[in-house]
Design a protein around this motif. Structure first.
Motif, mmCIF file in Angstrom:
data_model
loop_
_atom_site.group_PDB
_atom_site.id
_atom_site.type_symbol
_atom_site.label_atom_id
_atom_site.label_comp_id
_atom_site.label_asym_id
_atom_site.label_seq_id
_atom_site.Cartn_x
_atom_site.Cartn_y
_atom_site.Cartn_z
ATOM 1 N N GLU A 1 -0.218 0.189 8.110
ATOM 2 C CA GLU A 1 -0.133 -0.844 7.076
ATOM 3 C C GLU A 1 -0.211 -0.225 5.682
ATOM 4 O O GLU A 1 0.515 -0.636 4.764
ATOM 5 N N LEU A 2 -1.065 0.782 5.505
ATOM 6 C CA LEU A 2 -1.147 1.480 4.223
ATOM 7 C C LEU A 2 0.181 2.130 3.870
ATOM 8 O O LEU A 2 0.647 2.055 2.730
ATOM 9 N N GLN A 3 0.799 2.765 4.851
ATOM 10 C CA GLN A 3 2.084 3.425 4.610
ATOM 11 C C GLN A 3 3.162 2.405 4.273
ATOM 12 O O GLN A 3 4.009 2.643 3.399
ATOM 13 N N LEU A 4 3.128 1.253 4.941
ATOM 14 C CA LEU A 4 4.097 0.195 4.662
ATOM 15 C C LEU A 4 3.946 -0.314 3.229
ATOM 16 O O LEU A 4 4.935 -0.535 2.521
ATOM 17 N N ILE A 5 2.699 -0.486 2.792
ATOM 18 C CA ILE A 5 2.446 -0.938 1.416
ATOM 19 C C ILE A 5 2.902 0.134 0.423
ATOM 20 O O ILE A 5 3.495 -0.170 -0.619
ATOM 21 N N ASP B 1 8.041 -3.299 -4.266
ATOM 22 C CA ASP B 1 7.238 -3.875 -5.338
ATOM 23 C C ASP B 1 6.349 -2.783 -5.933
ATOM 24 O O ASP B 1 5.568 -2.152 -5.224
ATOM 25 N N GLY B 2 6.469 -2.562 -7.228
ATOM 26 C CA GLY B 2 5.736 -1.473 -7.884
ATOM 27 C C GLY B 2 4.232 -1.590 -7.752
ATOM 28 O O GLY B 2 3.543 -0.590 -7.509
ATOM 29 N N GLY C 1 -0.794 0.948 -2.293
ATOM 30 C CA GLY C 1 -0.678 1.704 -1.048
ATOM 31 C C GLY C 1 -0.908 3.188 -1.250
ATOM 32 O O GLY C 1 -1.609 3.837 -0.459
ATOM 33 N N GLN C 2 -0.328 3.731 -2.314
ATOM 34 C CA GLN C 2 -0.506 5.161 -2.595
ATOM 35 C C GLN C 2 -1.956 5.465 -2.960
ATOM 36 O O GLN C 2 -2.497 6.505 -2.561
ATOM 37 N N ARG C 3 -2.590 4.528 -3.685
ATOM 38 C CA ARG C 3 -4.007 4.711 -4.006
ATOM 39 C C ARG C 3 -4.837 4.715 -2.724
ATOM 40 O O ARG C 3 -5.756 5.521 -2.559
#
Length: 350
Positions: free
Chosen positions: A191-195, A200-201, A207-209
């Motif tokens: 889910e983190l990778q999907l975000i 959407d910026g 997600g990267q955070r």
């Protein structure tokens, strides 16, 4: 202290080599020395001098390697180390039995070289199997020996996506307020990778955070384990509830709805927002502080800013002051299910 110990080890190695090799070298080259110099003490001293001249530079590298290995071991719990050691001992035992067979064959190469290679390879494989298959090994143990395993599971913490993105869990873990292993199901990582891959910026940044926080958490020294979970369960909240029920683990989250579901199902939940509320300094009516007004509020002429912990602060008659820092005074505090909102008004700077 470790460097001194390794220096002593190098001295012992040099002395040993000198005692055994100097007489052989003298015999091969037919060298003659004064009788007073032909004794083991002189041989050992020569060995120390030559060995230290050649290999003294290696001491710092060996010390660094030992320190690195020590750090890796300290990140593992005691049971993992015990099972890894047992696995390595089993690997070495198998290597010894194979070596006995090879010795009986009689070939010089098989007798002297292959046993060493087998000991290294099987010892390593045994260590890895004991380390990574610990839980499977525990499952075949008698019931009375599995109680410790369940106790460890009871202190495990399942980490939700919202708590990772929130970021405060990293500092909580660094401060030592969490015990047990932090478990991240593969579904949460997906889910983190999907975000992080979102178009959407804002979502992409979150997600990267979250991925950065997770990596920092793994590097912090606190035990973190990524587990497969249940592939048939696609919804992350359901996955966390199912795994918590099976393993008796707690769930760490900032999600209000997941918090409610866990409590209904009798699952212990650790809400980071609740912890933040518990340790947050109390803001009372009449308190004053500086605030950066970042956006407009819902009501007319309202400005909104945020405290360092994310608490929303509403400022009356401040819509025209967006992007500016002003002294504000607390008028009232509203506690909601999603957090605290502070209502203020602008006052003159002190």
């Amino acid at each position: 202290m470790l460097k001194r110990l390794m220096t002593l080890v190098f001295i012992i190695i040099g002395a040993s080599l000198g005692i055994f090799m100097v007489p052989e070298i003298m015999r091969i080259f037919n060298l003659k020395l004064h009788p007073l110099l032909m004794n083991t003490y002189v041989d050992g001293l020569l060995g120390i001098i030559v060995f230290m001249l050649l290999f003294y530079w290696l001491i710092d590298k060996v010390v660094a390697l030992i320190v690195k290995g020590e750090g890796l071991l300290l990140k593992r719990n005691l049971m993992e180390i015990v099972f890894a050691t047992l696995g390595m001992m089993m690997g070495l035992a198998i290597a010894s039995m194979i070596s006995l067979i090879l010795v009986s064959i009689g070939f010089s190469l098989l007798r002297n070289t292959i046993p060493v290679i087998l000991a290294v390879i099987l010892g390593y494989l045994g260590f890895q199997v004991g380390l990574k298959k610990r839980e499977e090994i525990q499952n075949v143990l008698p019931e009375r020996l599995q109680g410790q395993k369940r106790k460890v599971n009871d202190s495990a913490k399942l980490l939700d996506t919202s708590a990772i993105i929130d970021g405060r869990i990293l500092e909580i873990a660094k401060c030592g307020f969490l015990d047990g292993t932090i478990i991240v199901p593969q579904g949460v990582l997906d889910e983190l990778q999907l975000i992080a891959d979102s178009t959407d910026g804002l979502k992409r940044d979150k997600g990267q955070r979250g991925l950065d926080i997770l990596e920092a958490l793994r590097q912090s020294g606190h035990p973190v384990k990524i587990v497969p979970g249940h592939k048939e369960i696609r919804e992350v909240d359901q996955l966390l509830v199912r795994m918590a029920a099976e393993t008796k683990a707690s769930v760490i989250t900032t999600d209000y709805n997941l918090n409610k579901v866990c409590r209904v199902q009798g699952i212990k939940v650790l809400n980071v927002n609740d912890l933040s509320e518990a340790i947050k300094p109390v803001v009372q009516q009449g308190d004053q502080f500086k605030l950066l007004i970042t956006k407009s509020g819902k009501e007319e002429n309202q400005g909104v800013g945020y405290l360092e912990d994310g608490t929303m602060v509403v400022v009356d008659h401040a819509k025209q002051n967006i992007g500016e820092e002003h002294q504000v005074e607390v008028q009232s505090v509203l506690q909601t299910a999603s957090g605290r909102i502070i209502f203020t008004k602008k006052v003159a700077d002190k």
